[in-house]
Write a protein that holds these residues in place. Structure first.
Motif, PDB file in Angstrom:
ATOM      1  N   UNK A 282      43.061  34.137  50.089  1.00  0.00           N
ATOM      2  CA  UNK A 282      41.759  34.770  49.878  1.00  0.00           C
ATOM      3  C   UNK A 282      41.765  35.626  48.610  1.00  0.00           C
ATOM      4  N   UNK A 283      42.884  36.296  48.342  1.00  0.00           N
ATOM      5  CA  UNK A 283      42.956  37.177  47.175  1.00  0.00           C
ATOM      6  C   UNK A 283      42.767  36.404  45.887  1.00  0.00           C
ATOM      7  N   UNK A 284      43.244  35.176  45.851  1.00  0.00           N
ATOM      8  CA  UNK A 284      43.086  34.355  44.648  1.00  0.00           C
ATOM      9  C   UNK A 284      41.619  34.111  44.313  1.00  0.00           C
ATOM     10  N   UNK A 285      40.776  34.137  45.305  1.00  0.00           N
ATOM     11  CA  UNK A 285      39.362  33.837  45.113  1.00  0.00           C
ATOM     12  C   UNK A 285      38.514  35.086  44.884  1.00  0.00           C
ATOM     13  N   UNK A 286      39.097  36.254  45.079  1.00  0.00           N
ATOM     14  CA  UNK A 286      38.344  37.493  44.899  1.00  0.00           C
ATOM     15  C   UNK A 286      38.290  37.857  43.423  1.00  0.00           C
ATOM     16  N   UNK A 287      37.228  38.533  42.982  1.00  0.00           N
ATOM     17  CA  UNK A 287      36.992  38.692  41.540  1.00  0.00           C
ATOM     18  C   UNK A 287      37.867  39.718  40.838  1.00  0.00           C
ATOM     19  N   UNK A 288      38.357  40.716  41.554  1.00  0.00           N
ATOM     20  CA  UNK A 288      39.079  41.788  40.866  1.00  0.00           C
ATOM     21  C   UNK A 288      39.963  42.555  41.847  1.00  0.00           C
ATOM     22  N   UNK A 289      40.714  43.508  41.304  1.00  0.00           N
ATOM     23  CA  UNK A 289      41.637  44.304  42.118  1.00  0.00           C
ATOM     24  C   UNK A 289      40.894  45.132  43.157  1.00  0.00           C
ATOM     25  N   UNK A 290      39.725  45.654  42.795  1.00  0.00           N
ATOM     26  CA  UNK A 290      38.961  46.442  43.766  1.00  0.00           C
ATOM     27  C   UNK A 290      38.693  45.650  45.029  1.00  0.00           C
ATOM     28  N   UNK A 291      38.220  44.429  44.856  1.00  0.00           N
ATOM     29  CA  UNK A 291      37.887  43.600  46.011  1.00  0.00           C
ATOM     30  C   UNK A 291      39.126  43.270  46.831  1.00  0.00           C
ATOM     31  N   UNK A 292      40.256  43.048  46.163  1.00  0.00           N
ATOM     32  CA  UNK A 292      41.487  42.740  46.892  1.00  0.00           C
ATOM     33  C   UNK A 292      41.975  43.962  47.673  1.00  0.00           C
ATOM     34  N   UNK A 293      41.915  45.132  47.062  1.00  0.00           N
ATOM     35  CA  UNK A 293      42.330  46.345  47.769  1.00  0.00           C
ATOM     36  C   UNK A 293      41.454  46.608  48.991  1.00  0.00           C
ATOM     37  N   UNK A 294      40.165  46.342  48.854  1.00  0.00           N
ATOM     38  CA  UNK A 294      39.276  46.511  50.006  1.00  0.00           C
ATOM     39  C   UNK A 294      39.660  45.542  51.123  1.00  0.00           C
ATOM     40  N   UNK A 295      39.992  44.311  50.758  1.00  0.00           N
ATOM     41  CA  UNK A 295      40.457  43.349  51.763  1.00  0.00           C
ATOM     42  C   UNK A 295      41.773  43.817  52.384  1.00  0.00           C
ATOM     43  N   UNK A 296      42.698  44.273  51.555  1.00  0.00           N
ATOM     44  CA  UNK A 296      43.990  44.720  52.070  1.00  0.00           C
ATOM     45  C   UNK A 296      43.848  45.906  53.009  1.00  0.00           C
ATOM     46  N   UNK A 297      42.880  46.774  52.744  1.00  0.00           N
ATOM     47  CA  UNK A 297      42.676  47.915  53.642  1.00  0.00           C
ATOM     48  C   UNK A 297      42.243  47.430  55.022  1.00  0.00           C
TER      49      UNK A 297
END
Length: 362
Positions: A282-297
């Motif tokens: 999923x992280x590969x498809x997210x646009x930026x670090x912000x979006x990935x950190x939100x997913x990781x949280x």
């Protein structure tokens, strides 16, 4: 009466010429990060951002073992056993600092010498200048304790060449300094014996100094990256869509190292392995670090409520019997629905990073 010796701060804050120097200062705990440390880093970065006398920031770790072994998982264990909320509060403040480092407008130099694991990657691998040595061991060991890579780990690993990041994430493996450069986790290579001299040189810089020239005079071309020698079978085996198929591919590989790797993955938390794989995809498809950190949280908070995280810390760090009893114990027992539930919204507790400019300005 015996005088009580003063306790040193967990983060030493120094001004050396035009350099702001942050030193993680828990050497006995391999500089494991606490909530207080992350808040100190965030506040100091905010102060230095608008200080015209500070031209660059340097992060180093005290002691001989490395920059940082990750978050303080003993504290996390105690908090979860007690039913506290300290861990979720810690993460809610930690992830914005990871983002702050990635966005920092001034050169942020991370000295990634020695051990750099988990949360240690969060405060270093997002820096604009990342220096590794022959002593560097960098990785996200979360699946070994029933957890999932966070602090932007799935962003970094998801964007590494081929499936090398997937391999490191699922196996909880570590990479060398040379590997880290090839994986996009670091930028420059330095012989560890030169680290003190470089730190001194950075502290002696003046307003007219050229940072890149100073770095060039110490750093050198990295040696061969050992992980790259295995990329062919790693890319072939890890390209599958499921953890079960990845393990099957490894087991059926003609490469002995691949077959041994299957056993490594099968020893990890099945839930953590499956959720980690899904997080990376999923992280590969997210646009930026912000979006990935939100997913990781979201994933981290849901993982906190599962039994494997507590059991993994118990087995590896508290009791040290190294025989975790995973629940469920097999990959096939972890349903797609269970994996998907780790990505569910948290409602009012959701972390929103995109609107945060300076979260530690107060």
């Amino acid at each position: 009466m015996t005088a009580v010796e003063p306790t040193e701060p967990e983060v030493l804050v120094r001004r050396e010429g035009t350099l702001g120097h942050l030193i993680l200062n828990r050497p006995r705990a391999m500089n494991a990060l606490t909530h207080r440390m992350m808040m100190t880093i965030g506040r100091q970065l905010t102060d230095w951002e608008t200080d015209d006398a500070v031209h660059a920031v340097l992060l180093t770790g005290a002691g001989e073992r490395g920059l940082c072994a990750g978050g303080d998982i003993v504290a996390i264990y105690r908090d979860t056993v007690a039913g506290g909320t300290g861990t979720s509060t810690f993460w809610a403040d930690e992830y914005p600092v990871n983002l702050q480092i990635a966005r920092y407008p001034k050169p942020f130099i991370a000295m990634m010498d020695g051990v750099v694991l988990g949360g240690g990657m969060g405060v270093s691998a997002h820096a604009s200048i990342r220096i590794v040595t022959e002593r560097t061991k960098v990785g996200m060991p979360e699946t070994a304790i029933g957890f999932v890579p966070d602090v932007g780990g799935t962003y970094l690993f998801g964007r590494s060449p081929g499936e090398l990041g997937t391999h490191l994430a699922l196996t909880a493996g570590t990479a060398t300094g040379a590997d880290a450069i090839r994986l996009g986790l670091a930028d420059r290579y330095l012989a560890s014996e030169k680290v003190p001299a470089l730190v001194r040189a950075l502290g002696e810089m003046t307003a007219g100094s050229d940072l890149q020239s100073t770095l060039d005079s110490f750093t050198e071309a990295p040696p061969a990256a050992p992980l790259l020698a295995s990329q062919s079978w790693i890319d072939a085996c890890y390209s599958a869509d499921t953890a079960e198929q990845i393990v099957a591919n490894l087991q059926q590989s003609p490469e002995a190292d691949a077959r041994a790797t299957a056993d490594v993955i099968l020893a990890k938390s099945p839930t953590a392995v499956k959720v980690t794989l899904e997080s990376l995809r999923r992280a590969r498809k997210l646009p930026n670090l912000e979006a990935v950190l939100e997913q990781e949280f979201r994933v981290s908070i849901h993982s906190l409520k599962r039994p494997d995280f507590r059991e993994g810390i118990r087995a590896m760090v508290i009791d040290k019997d190294r025989t975790p009893q995973w629940s469920p114990p097999e990959l096939a027992d972890v349903s797609d629905a269970e994996v998907a539930s780790h990505f569910d919204d948290l409602g009012a507790d959701e972390l929103r990073l995109t609107a945060l400019a300076h979260p530690h300005s107060n």
